[in-house]
Design an enzyme around this catalytic site. Structure first.
Site, PDB file in Angstrom:
ATOM      1  N   ASP A 185       0.854  -1.196   0.000  1.00  0.00           N
ATOM      2  CA  ASP A 185       0.000   0.000   0.000  1.00  0.00           C
ATOM      3  C   ASP A 185       0.888   1.243   0.000  1.00  0.00           C
ATOM      4  O   ASP A 185       1.998   1.220   0.528  1.00  0.00           O
ATOM      5  CB  ASP A 185      -0.939   0.013   1.220  1.00  0.00           C
ATOM      6  CG  ASP A 185      -2.229   0.770   0.944  1.00  0.00           C
ATOM      7  OD1 ASP A 185      -3.303   0.140   0.932  1.00  0.00           O
ATOM      8  OD2 ASP A 185      -2.168   2.009   0.732  1.00  0.00           O
ATOM      9  N   ASP A 204       4.086   2.523  -4.336  1.00  0.00           N
ATOM     10  CA  ASP A 204       3.101   3.046  -5.280  1.00  0.00           C
ATOM     11  C   ASP A 204       3.119   2.111  -6.482  1.00  0.00           C
ATOM     12  O   ASP A 204       4.113   2.055  -7.223  1.00  0.00           O
ATOM     13  CB  ASP A 204       3.509   4.472  -5.685  1.00  0.00           C
ATOM     14  CG  ASP A 204       2.577   5.066  -6.733  1.00  0.00           C
ATOM     15  OD1 ASP A 204       1.720   4.345  -7.288  1.00  0.00           O
ATOM     16  OD2 ASP A 204       2.726   6.278  -7.019  1.00  0.00           O
ATOM     17  N   ILE A 205       2.032   1.390  -6.679  1.00  0.00           N
ATOM     18  CA  ILE A 205       2.037   0.358  -7.730  1.00  0.00           C
ATOM     19  C   ILE A 205       1.988   0.958  -9.143  1.00  0.00           C
ATOM     20  O   ILE A 205       2.115   0.216 -10.124  1.00  0.00           O
ATOM     21  CB  ILE A 205       0.896  -0.682  -7.529  1.00  0.00           C
ATOM     22  CG1 ILE A 205      -0.489  -0.016  -7.431  1.00  0.00           C
ATOM     23  CG2 ILE A 205       1.154  -1.533  -6.301  1.00  0.00           C
ATOM     24  CD1 ILE A 205      -1.288  -0.021  -8.659  1.00  0.00           C
ATOM     25  N   ASN A 231      -5.602  -5.061  -6.332  1.00  0.00           N
ATOM     26  CA  ASN A 231      -6.790  -4.453  -5.724  1.00  0.00           C
ATOM     27  C   ASN A 231      -6.697  -2.926  -5.635  1.00  0.00           C
ATOM     28  O   ASN A 231      -7.731  -2.260  -5.631  1.00  0.00           O
ATOM     29  CB  ASN A 231      -6.990  -5.064  -4.325  1.00  0.00           C
ATOM     30  CG  ASN A 231      -7.943  -4.248  -3.487  1.00  0.00           C
ATOM     31  OD1 ASN A 231      -9.164  -4.348  -3.633  1.00  0.00           O
ATOM     32  ND2 ASN A 231      -7.404  -3.393  -2.613  1.00  0.00           N
ATOM     33  N   TYR A 272     -12.913   6.095 -14.630  1.00  0.00           N
ATOM     34  CA  TYR A 272     -12.894   4.871 -13.810  1.00  0.00           C
ATOM     35  C   TYR A 272     -13.431   3.675 -14.594  1.00  0.00           C
ATOM     36  O   TYR A 272     -12.839   2.595 -14.602  1.00  0.00           O
ATOM     37  CB  TYR A 272     -13.733   5.135 -12.566  1.00  0.00           C
ATOM     38  CG  TYR A 272     -13.791   4.012 -11.564  1.00  0.00           C
ATOM     39  CD1 TYR A 272     -12.728   3.773 -10.701  1.00  0.00           C
ATOM     40  CD2 TYR A 272     -14.918   3.211 -11.458  1.00  0.00           C
ATOM     41  CE1 TYR A 272     -12.797   2.751  -9.761  1.00  0.00           C
ATOM     42  CE2 TYR A 272     -14.996   2.191 -10.523  1.00  0.00           C
ATOM     43  CZ  TYR A 272     -13.927   1.967  -9.679  1.00  0.00           C
ATOM     44  OH  TYR A 272     -13.996   0.956  -8.750  1.00  0.00           O
ATOM     45  N   LYS A 288     -11.432   0.231 -15.619  1.00  0.00           N
ATOM     46  CA  LYS A 288     -11.840  -1.118 -15.200  1.00  0.00           C
ATOM     47  C   LYS A 288     -12.182  -1.988 -16.412  1.00  0.00           C
ATOM     48  O   LYS A 288     -11.954  -3.200 -16.397  1.00  0.00           O
ATOM     49  CB  LYS A 288     -13.015  -1.030 -14.225  1.00  0.00           C
ATOM     50  CG  LYS A 288     -12.664  -0.327 -12.901  1.00  0.00           C
ATOM     51  CD  LYS A 288     -11.575  -1.043 -12.112  1.00  0.00           C
ATOM     52  CE  LYS A 288     -11.392  -0.456 -10.713  1.00  0.00           C
ATOM     53  NZ  LYS A 288     -10.393  -1.181  -9.905  1.00  0.00           N
TER      54      LYS A 288
HETATM   55  P1  NAD Z   1     -10.191   2.174  -0.525  1.00  0.00           P
HETATM   56  O1  NAD Z   1      -9.984   3.565  -1.022  1.00  0.00           O
HETATM   57  O2  NAD Z   1     -10.978   1.962   0.712  1.00  0.00           O
HETATM   58  O3  NAD Z   1      -8.773   1.431  -0.389  1.00  0.00           O
HETATM   59  C1  NAD Z   1      -7.865   1.431  -1.470  1.00  0.00           C
HETATM   60  C2  NAD Z   1      -6.441   1.236  -0.954  1.00  0.00           C
HETATM   61  O4  NAD Z   1      -5.556   1.280  -2.101  1.00  0.00           O
HETATM   62  C3  NAD Z   1      -5.992   2.332   0.016  1.00  0.00           C
HETATM   63  O5  NAD Z   1      -5.392   1.769   1.159  1.00  0.00           O
HETATM   64  C4  NAD Z   1      -4.970   3.134  -0.803  1.00  0.00           C
HETATM   65  O6  NAD Z   1      -3.930   3.695  -0.014  1.00  0.00           O
HETATM   66  C5  NAD Z   1      -4.427   2.066  -1.751  1.00  0.00           C
HETATM   67  N1  NAD Z   1      -3.830   2.659  -2.962  1.00  0.00           N
HETATM   68  C6  NAD Z   1      -4.384   3.621  -3.748  1.00  0.00           C
HETATM   69  N2  NAD Z   1      -3.528   3.932  -4.730  1.00  0.00           N
HETATM   70  C7  NAD Z   1      -2.425   3.155  -4.570  1.00  0.00           C
HETATM   71  C8  NAD Z   1      -1.190   3.031  -5.268  1.00  0.00           C
HETATM   72  N3  NAD Z   1      -0.905   3.794  -6.336  1.00  0.00           N
HETATM   73  N4  NAD Z   1      -0.278   2.140  -4.833  1.00  0.00           N
HETATM   74  C9  NAD Z   1      -0.541   1.377  -3.731  1.00  0.00           C
HETATM   75  N5  NAD Z   1      -1.690   1.456  -3.022  1.00  0.00           N
HETATM   76  C10 NAD Z   1      -2.616   2.338  -3.444  1.00  0.00           C
HETATM   77  O7  NAD Z   1     -10.875   1.382  -1.758  1.00  0.00           O
HETATM   78  P2  NAD Z   1     -11.845   0.085  -1.747  1.00  0.00           P
HETATM   79  O8  NAD Z   1     -13.239   0.551  -1.737  1.00  0.00           O
HETATM   80  O9  NAD Z   1     -11.368  -0.898  -0.729  1.00  0.00           O
HETATM   81  O10 NAD Z   1     -11.552  -0.451  -3.225  1.00  0.00           O
HETATM   82  C11 NAD Z   1     -10.600  -1.457  -3.502  1.00  0.00           C
HETATM   83  C12 NAD Z   1     -10.712  -1.855  -4.976  1.00  0.00           C
HETATM   84  O11 NAD Z   1     -12.067  -2.282  -5.241  1.00  0.00           O
HETATM   85  C13 NAD Z   1     -10.445  -0.705  -5.949  1.00  0.00           C
HETATM   86  O12 NAD Z   1      -9.770  -1.199  -7.080  1.00  0.00           O
HETATM   87  C14 NAD Z   1     -11.830  -0.233  -6.328  1.00  0.00           C
HETATM   88  O13 NAD Z   1     -11.850   0.375  -7.602  1.00  0.00           O
HETATM   89  C15 NAD Z   1     -12.585  -1.551  -6.315  1.00  0.00           C
HETATM   90  N6  NAD Z   1     -14.042  -1.384  -6.134  1.00  0.00           N
HETATM   91  C16 NAD Z   1     -14.560  -0.878  -4.971  1.00  0.00           C
HETATM   92  C17 NAD Z   1     -15.943  -0.756  -4.837  1.00  0.00           C
HETATM   93  C18 NAD Z   1     -16.599  -0.215  -3.586  1.00  0.00           C
HETATM   94  O14 NAD Z   1     -17.850  -0.064  -3.583  1.00  0.00           O
HETATM   95  N7  NAD Z   1     -15.872   0.056  -2.525  1.00  0.00           N
HETATM   96  C19 NAD Z   1     -16.771  -1.138  -5.885  1.00  0.00           C
HETATM   97  C20 NAD Z   1     -16.212  -1.653  -7.048  1.00  0.00           C
HETATM   98  C21 NAD Z   1     -14.832  -1.778  -7.156  1.00  0.00           C
END
Ligand code: NAD
Length: 244
Positions: A34, A57-58, A84, A148, A152
Site C-alpha cells: 500500500d 506506489d504500484i 486491488n 474509472y 476497469k
Molecule cells: P479504498 O480507497 O478503501 O482502499 C484502497 C487502498 O488502495 C488504500 O489503502 C490506498 O492507499 C491504496 N492505494 C491507492 N492507490 C495506490 C497506489 N498507487 N499504490 C498502492 N496502493 C494504493 O478502496 P476500496 O473501496 O477498498 O476499493 C478497492 C478496490 O475495489 C479498488 O480497485 C476499487 O476500484 C474496487 N471497487 C470498490 C468498490 C466499492 O464499492 N468500494 C466497488 C467496485 C470496485
C-alpha cells in the site's frame, strides 16, 4: 518459508484488507502492499509469520520492480497476485480534468499491468500461479465515471488477454467485479447518494469487503485450475441490469 506467497495491493484498508486477512486465514504468507502506512497495522494484526507490509506506489515502475525483487529475495515462488489498489476521481466528463483521467488510468490500469508483468515472468517460469484483478461493475458504464469505467474495462481486457498468454503455463487469471461495497471509499459518499445507490440494488443491500474476499479466495485457490479469463460479479445483482 513453506507457506504459499500472495501479494495484495491496496491492502491497507477496505476490500484489500479483507482479502489479505482472508488469504492469511487460508494459510498464505501475504505481502500487504500500500501507499499508505496504514498497511503496517494490518500486517501487525496478522502477525509476522503470516504477513508483512511493503510500502509502494504500484503505478511507479521502479517501485514495482523493487517490490518483486524483495519478494523473490525472501520466497522461492509467488503463488498469488491480487491487484486491488484503485482510486476514483468522479466528475461528469465536462467537468473532468485531464489530471483526473490520467491519475485513474495510471493507478487502476497501468499499475495493475506493471504488477501483472512482473508476476507473469515469475509464474510462467514456475508454471503455476493465480492472478486476480479487482475490476468493478462500473466497467459496464456509470455516469460520472468515464475515467474509472474505462480503467476497469481495460483491466478486464488485460485479464482476458493475460489468461490467453499464461494458460499453457498453468497460470489462471481472473477478475472480480464488485458493486457497492462498504469501505472507506464508499463511506465518503453523501447519505442521499448512498440511499439512491441502495435503492438501485436488486438486494437493497450494500456488500461487505468480506463478500469480495470470499470470491478472491476461491479464484486464488489451487483447486480452481479450469477457470481462467472470467469475471465474477460480487454486486448484489446490480449487473443484471433490469432494475427500475
Ligand atoms: P479504498 O480507497 O478503501 O482502499 C484502497 C487502498 O488502495 C488504500 O489503502 C490506498 O492507499 C491504496 N492505494 C491507492 N492507490 C495506490 C497506489 N498507487 N499504490 C498502492 N496502493 C494504493 O478502496 P476500496 O473501496 O477498498 O476499493 C478497492 C478496490 O475495489 C479498488 O480497485 C476499487 O476500484 C474496487 N471497487 C470498490 C468498490 C466499492 O464499492 N468500494 C466497488 C467496485 C470496485
Amino acid at each position: 518459508m513453506t507457506k504459499q506467497t500472495a501479494i495484495v495491493s491496496g491492502a491497507g484498508k477496505g476490500i484489500g484488507k479483507a482479502i489479505a486477512e482472508r488469504l492469511a486465514a487460508d494459510g498464505f504468507f501475504v505481502y500487504i502492499v500500500d501507499l499508505d502506512i496504514e498497511g503496517e497495522l494490518v500486517a501487525g494484526q496478522l502477525g509476522k509469520d503470516n504477513a508483512t507490509f511493503y510500502q509502494a506506489d504500484i503505478s511507479d515502475e521502479s517501485q514495482v520492480l523493487a517490490l518483486f525483487q524483495a519478494v523473490l529475495a525472501q520466497h522461492r515462488a509467488l503463488d498469488v497476485l491480487v491487484n486491488n489498489a484503485g482510486i476514483i476521481r468522479d466528475h461528469m466528463i465536462w467537468n473532468m480534468t485531464t489530471a483526473d483521467f490520467d491519475a485513474v488510468i495510471r493507478v487502476n490500469l497501468k499499475g495493475a499491468w506493471l504488477m501483472c508483468r512482473e508476476a507473469a515472468k515469475i509464474m510462467k517460469t514456475q508454471q503455476s500461479g493465480r492472478i486476480v484483478n479487482i475490476a468493478s461493475r462500473a466497467w459496464l458504464g456509470n455516469r460520472g465515471q468515464t475515467n474509472y469505467s474505462a480503467s476497469k474495462a481495460g483491466l478486464i481486457g488485460l485479464t482476458r488477454s493475460l489468461a490467453l498468454e499464461l494458460g499453457k503455463y498453468h497460470v489462471c487469471v481472473n477478475a472480480v467485479a464488485p458493486g457497492l461495497i462498504d469501505t472507506p471509499l464508499t463511506q465518503r459518499l453523501k447519505p442521499e447518494i448512498l440511499e439512491q445507490l441502495l435503492q438501485a440494488q436488486p438486494t437493497k443491500t450494500i456488500g461487505a469487503p468480506e463478500d469480495v474476499a470470499h470470491a478472491v479466495a476461491f479464484l486464488a485457490s489451487a483447486k480452481t485450475n479450469f477457470i481462467t479469463g472470467q469475471t465474477i460479479y460480487v454486486d448484489g445483482g446490480k449487473s443484471i441490469g433490469a432494475g427500475i
